[in-house]
Design a protein around this motif. Structure first.
Motif, PDB file in Angstrom:
ATOM      1  N   ARG A   1      36.772 -49.170  40.483  1.00 23.30           N
ATOM      2  CA  ARG A   1      37.554 -50.371  40.734  1.00 23.30           C
ATOM      3  C   ARG A   1      38.991 -49.979  41.028  1.00 23.30           C
ATOM      4  O   ARG A   1      39.503 -49.029  40.447  1.00 23.30           O
ATOM      5  CB  ARG A   1      37.528 -51.314  39.529  1.00 23.30           C
ATOM      6  CG  ARG A   1      38.256 -52.633  39.798  1.00 23.30           C
ATOM      7  CD  ARG A   1      38.362 -53.498  38.554  1.00 23.30           C
ATOM      8  NE  ARG A   1      39.371 -53.001  37.635  1.00 23.30           N
ATOM      9  CZ  ARG A   1      39.873 -53.710  36.621  1.00 23.30           C
ATOM     10  NH1 ARG A   1      39.432 -54.933  36.404  1.00 23.30           N
ATOM     11  NH2 ARG A   1      40.786 -53.198  35.837  1.00 23.30           N
ATOM     12  N   ASP A   2      39.619 -50.727  41.915  1.00 23.73           N
ATOM     13  CA  ASP A   2      41.059 -50.597  42.117  1.00 23.73           C
ATOM     14  C   ASP A   2      41.623 -51.994  42.318  1.00 23.73           C
ATOM     15  O   ASP A   2      41.007 -52.839  42.975  1.00 23.73           O
ATOM     16  CB  ASP A   2      41.370 -49.713  43.323  1.00 23.73           C
ATOM     17  CG  ASP A   2      42.847 -49.333  43.406  1.00 23.73           C
ATOM     18  OD1 ASP A   2      43.537 -49.443  42.356  1.00 23.73           O
ATOM     19  OD2 ASP A   2      43.322 -48.945  44.485  1.00 23.73           O
ATOM     20  N   ARG A   3      42.782 -52.227  41.714  1.00 31.32           N
ATOM     21  CA  ARG A   3      43.492 -53.501  41.872  1.00 31.32           C
ATOM     22  C   ARG A   3      44.920 -53.212  42.272  1.00 31.32           C
ATOM     23  O   ARG A   3      45.554 -52.302  41.757  1.00 31.32           O
ATOM     24  CB  ARG A   3      43.500 -54.298  40.555  1.00 31.32           C
ATOM     25  CG  ARG A   3      42.170 -54.853  40.162  1.00 31.32           C
ATOM     26  CD  ARG A   3      42.325 -55.954  39.132  1.00 31.32           C
ATOM     27  NE  ARG A   3      42.983 -55.501  37.920  1.00 31.32           N
ATOM     28  CZ  ARG A   3      43.329 -56.313  36.919  1.00 31.32           C
ATOM     29  NH1 ARG A   3      43.095 -57.607  37.019  1.00 31.32           N
ATOM     30  NH2 ARG A   3      43.923 -55.826  35.844  1.00 31.32           N
ATOM     31  N   ARG A   4      45.436 -54.038  43.200  1.00 32.43           N
ATOM     32  CA  ARG A   4      46.836 -53.920  43.599  1.00 32.43           C
ATOM     33  C   ARG A   4      47.425 -55.298  43.735  1.00 32.43           C
ATOM     34  O   ARG A   4      46.745 -56.253  44.125  1.00 32.43           O
ATOM     35  CB  ARG A   4      46.947 -53.175  44.936  1.00 32.43           C
ATOM     36  CG  ARG A   4      46.957 -51.663  44.771  1.00 32.43           C
ATOM     37  CD  ARG A   4      47.928 -51.020  45.727  1.00 32.43           C
ATOM     38  NE  ARG A   4      49.264 -51.590  45.648  1.00 32.43           N
ATOM     39  CZ  ARG A   4      50.268 -51.246  46.453  1.00 32.43           C
ATOM     40  NH1 ARG A   4      50.068 -50.364  47.403  1.00 32.43           N
ATOM     41  NH2 ARG A   4      51.462 -51.788  46.327  1.00 32.43           N
ATOM     42  N   ASP A   5      48.693 -55.392  43.421  1.00 33.58           N
ATOM     43  CA  ASP A   5      49.388 -56.653  43.632  1.00 33.58           C
ATOM     44  C   ASP A   5      50.300 -56.519  44.849  1.00 33.58           C
ATOM     45  O   ASP A   5      50.783 -55.432  45.159  1.00 33.58           O
ATOM     46  CB  ASP A   5      50.205 -57.043  42.402  1.00 33.58           C
ATOM     47  CG  ASP A   5      51.305 -56.043  42.095  1.00 33.58           C
ATOM     48  OD1 ASP A   5      50.997 -54.841  42.039  1.00 33.58           O
ATOM     49  OD2 ASP A   5      52.471 -56.452  41.924  1.00 33.58           O
ATOM     50  N   VAL A   6      50.512 -57.618  45.540  1.00 29.33           N
ATOM     51  CA  VAL A   6      51.394 -57.643  46.695  1.00 29.33           C
ATOM     52  C   VAL A   6      52.286 -58.874  46.578  1.00 29.33           C
ATOM     53  O   VAL A   6      51.823 -59.958  46.196  1.00 29.33           O
ATOM     54  CB  VAL A   6      50.610 -57.670  48.024  1.00 29.33           C
ATOM     55  CG1 VAL A   6      49.667 -58.854  48.108  1.00 29.33           C
ATOM     56  CG2 VAL A   6      51.539 -57.635  49.228  1.00 29.33           C
ATOM     57  N   THR A   7      53.555 -58.693  46.850  1.00 29.76           N
ATOM     58  CA  THR A   7      54.517 -59.794  46.810  1.00 29.76           C
ATOM     59  C   THR A   7      54.699 -60.337  48.228  1.00 29.76           C
ATOM     60  O   THR A   7      55.012 -59.602  49.154  1.00 29.76           O
ATOM     61  CB  THR A   7      55.866 -59.318  46.265  1.00 29.76           C
ATOM     62  OG1 THR A   7      55.665 -58.760  44.958  1.00 29.76           O
ATOM     63  CG2 THR A   7      56.846 -60.483  46.175  1.00 29.76           C
ATOM     64  N   VAL A   8      54.488 -61.639  48.381  1.00 31.90           N
ATOM     65  CA  VAL A   8      54.667 -62.304  49.662  1.00 31.90           C
ATOM     66  C   VAL A   8      55.909 -63.193  49.547  1.00 31.90           C
ATOM     67  O   VAL A   8      55.971 -64.070  48.700  1.00 31.90           O
ATOM     68  CB  VAL A   8      53.435 -63.164  50.031  1.00 31.90           C
ATOM     69  CG1 VAL A   8      53.631 -63.830  51.385  1.00 31.90           C
ATOM     70  CG2 VAL A   8      52.185 -62.300  50.044  1.00 31.90           C
ATOM     71  N   VAL A   9      56.912 -62.927  50.370  1.00 31.52           N
ATOM     72  CA  VAL A   9      58.185 -63.633  50.263  1.00 31.52           C
ATOM     73  C   VAL A   9      58.399 -64.535  51.459  1.00 31.52           C
ATOM     74  O   VAL A   9      57.878 -64.293  52.573  1.00 31.52           O
ATOM     75  CB  VAL A   9      59.364 -62.656  50.121  1.00 31.52           C
ATOM     76  CG1 VAL A   9      59.201 -61.797  48.888  1.00 31.52           C
ATOM     77  CG2 VAL A   9      59.488 -61.779  51.339  1.00 31.52           C
TER      78      VAL A   9
END
Length: 460
Positions: free
Chosen positions: A450-458
């Motif tokens: 498993r891999d999880r990543r967060d991304v910030t959308v501005v």
């Protein structure tokens, strides 16, 4: 051992920060997503604070541990600690101390605060231990578990503040022992990659707000890289940030980092004269994810800005060369498939904790990649504009690949993500999202990964 007190020290962003009962950082973080130039004003510190506590109105109260994803674009992110107790082997309430603190402040100051808290909690727990563990072999000591930058405060407490006298073990999760390239980018005003048009305007606003805020944060200065992390474009030689200054990074910040690292090194040398460490050290790190490991400066006197960072093996945030805890005099590294932002989501932490609490040494069975990696070429991204996510792994469709995306805090609203293969073992998806923090997750079986990543959308 099983009768020891377990103290957890979160990393940068890992504690909620309040004023008058209001979550100040959450409010600032949301304004940053909206690209407000004054987004971080409420969470600012005065210049020249050093190792002192700030006065009102700059002082914030430390609340509970972070439970949902959060990030400082271009610097660090954390997916939160919702599964922490399970990852730590489910210690009883009386035996578990989550240490919340103001992560903006000097790691020296946090180490002193940790010393005071541990002293109180250990006295309390020792008074209760007779009833709970009547057959214990000795008095309870402390198992210190630190995530990310919390490990810098934890190790400083042990070696510089007398904590080694009460510690049974130190377990670190992705601690940047020698700092981060990203800290230099933030202080140089180049944390977020810029481009032409609206995206470039967005990056300029974010970089200005982040730099103005970070310049007065002692914790960020102490995170500057202390390894050979600077290279000139077109060259192969790598230098330290003191040998090759980075434009925009104040010399005072570099001096603070050097003094902080040197103080710790001198303490280790001084304490080492009495023999080996009186406590165990186990450092969980990873080399499975592309990670910034060197800043690239433009060649020639007329060059401006910073080129793209050189990537190398690491945990997605901390490169291998910074993760190495060479100050122990041994090899305490346990290489796992853990991404920096998501330590409590991996079984390696639980396996390590159970081994330490049972008096065993964690072994090499913890090592080995999950075999699946998410990679975002850029973060943050602009709202409404397509961005690309890559997925790397062997034979993924035959391993029951499952991929989802959801907004932070809304895991029940998962949306499927469709990846298309474009090369052997490489897949790509093009997405667009509304402003906010989003989590992308990929899972496979046979073997599980498993891999999880967060991304910030501005907002643009």
């Amino acid at each position: 051992m099983e009768h020891d007190l377990v103290v957890f020290v979160p990393g940068f962003l890992g504690t909620r920060l309040y004023r008058d009962g209001q979550d100040v950082w959450a409010r600032c973080s949301e304004r940053l997503i909206d690209s407000a130039a004054t987004a971080l004003t409420e969470a600012a510190l005065p210049p020249g604070l050093g190792d002192a506590m700030p006065d009102a109105p700059h002082r914030l109260d430390a609340g509970g541990l972070l439970q949902v994803p959060d990030s400082v674009p271009g610097l660090l992110s954390c997916l939160g600690y919702p599964d922490l107790r399970a990852a730590l082997g489910d210690p009883p309430d009386a035996q578990f101390v989550p240490f919340g603190y103001d992560w903006r402040l000097s790691h020296r100051l946090v180490a002193r605060q940790l010393k005071e808290r541990v002293a109180r909690e250990l006295d309390r727990w020792r008074a209760e231990a007779d009833a709970r563990h009547p057959d214990r072999p000795d008095d309870p000591r402390v198992i210190l578990v630190c995530h990310g930058t919390g490990g810098l405060a934890g190790r400083h407490y042990l070696e510089c503040e007398g904590g080694r006298d009460t510690a049974r073990a130190l377990i670190t999760l992705g601690t940047p022992q020698q700092g981060l390239v990203q800290a230099a980018r933030v202080l140089a005003g180049k944390a977020v990659p810029g481009g032409a048009g609206p995206d470039g305007d967005m990056a300029a606003r974010l970089n200005e707000a982040l730099r103005a805020w970070a310049l007065n944060l002692p914790a960020v200065a102490e995170l500057l890289p202390n390894f050979r992390a600077v290279r000139v474009e077109g060259g192969a030689r790598e230098r330290t940030i003191t040998q090759r200054p980075v434009p925009g990074v104040p010399s005072e910040a570099v001096q603070r980092m050097r003094a902080f690292q040197e103080e710790f090194r001198l303490a280790c040398d001084r304490n080492g004269r009495s023999g080996t460490l009186p406590y165990e050290v186990h450092c969980l790190g990873s080399v499975d994810f592309p990670t910034p490991e060197a800043l690239v400066l433009p060649a020639g006197p007329g060059g401006e800005g910073l080129a793209d960072d050189l990537l190398g093996p690491g945990d997605g945030t901390v490169p291998r060369r910074s993760a190495l805890a060479d100050w122990t005099g041994t090899d305490p590294m346990l290489w796992t498939g853990v991404r920096h932002a998501d330590p409590a989501g991996a079984p390696a932490l639980r396996d390590t904790m159970l081994a330490v609490r049972r008096g065993r040494t964690p072994d090499g069975s913890l090592a080995g990649p999950d075999g699946i990696v998410l990679h975002f070429p850029r973060d943050p991204v602009a709202a409404g504009r397509p961005f690309v996510i890559e997925l790397l792994g062997h034979d993924l469709p035959q391993r029951d690949l499952r991929t989802f995306m959801w907004r932070s805090g809304r895991v029940r609203e998962k949306q499927p993500v469709v990846f298309e293969q474009y090369e052997p073992d490489r897949y790509r998806a093009e997405l667009a999202a509304a402003p906010g923090r989003w989590v992308v997750e990929a899972e496979v079986d046979r073997p599980k990964g498993r891999d999880r990543r967060d991304v910030t959308v501005v907002a643009v």
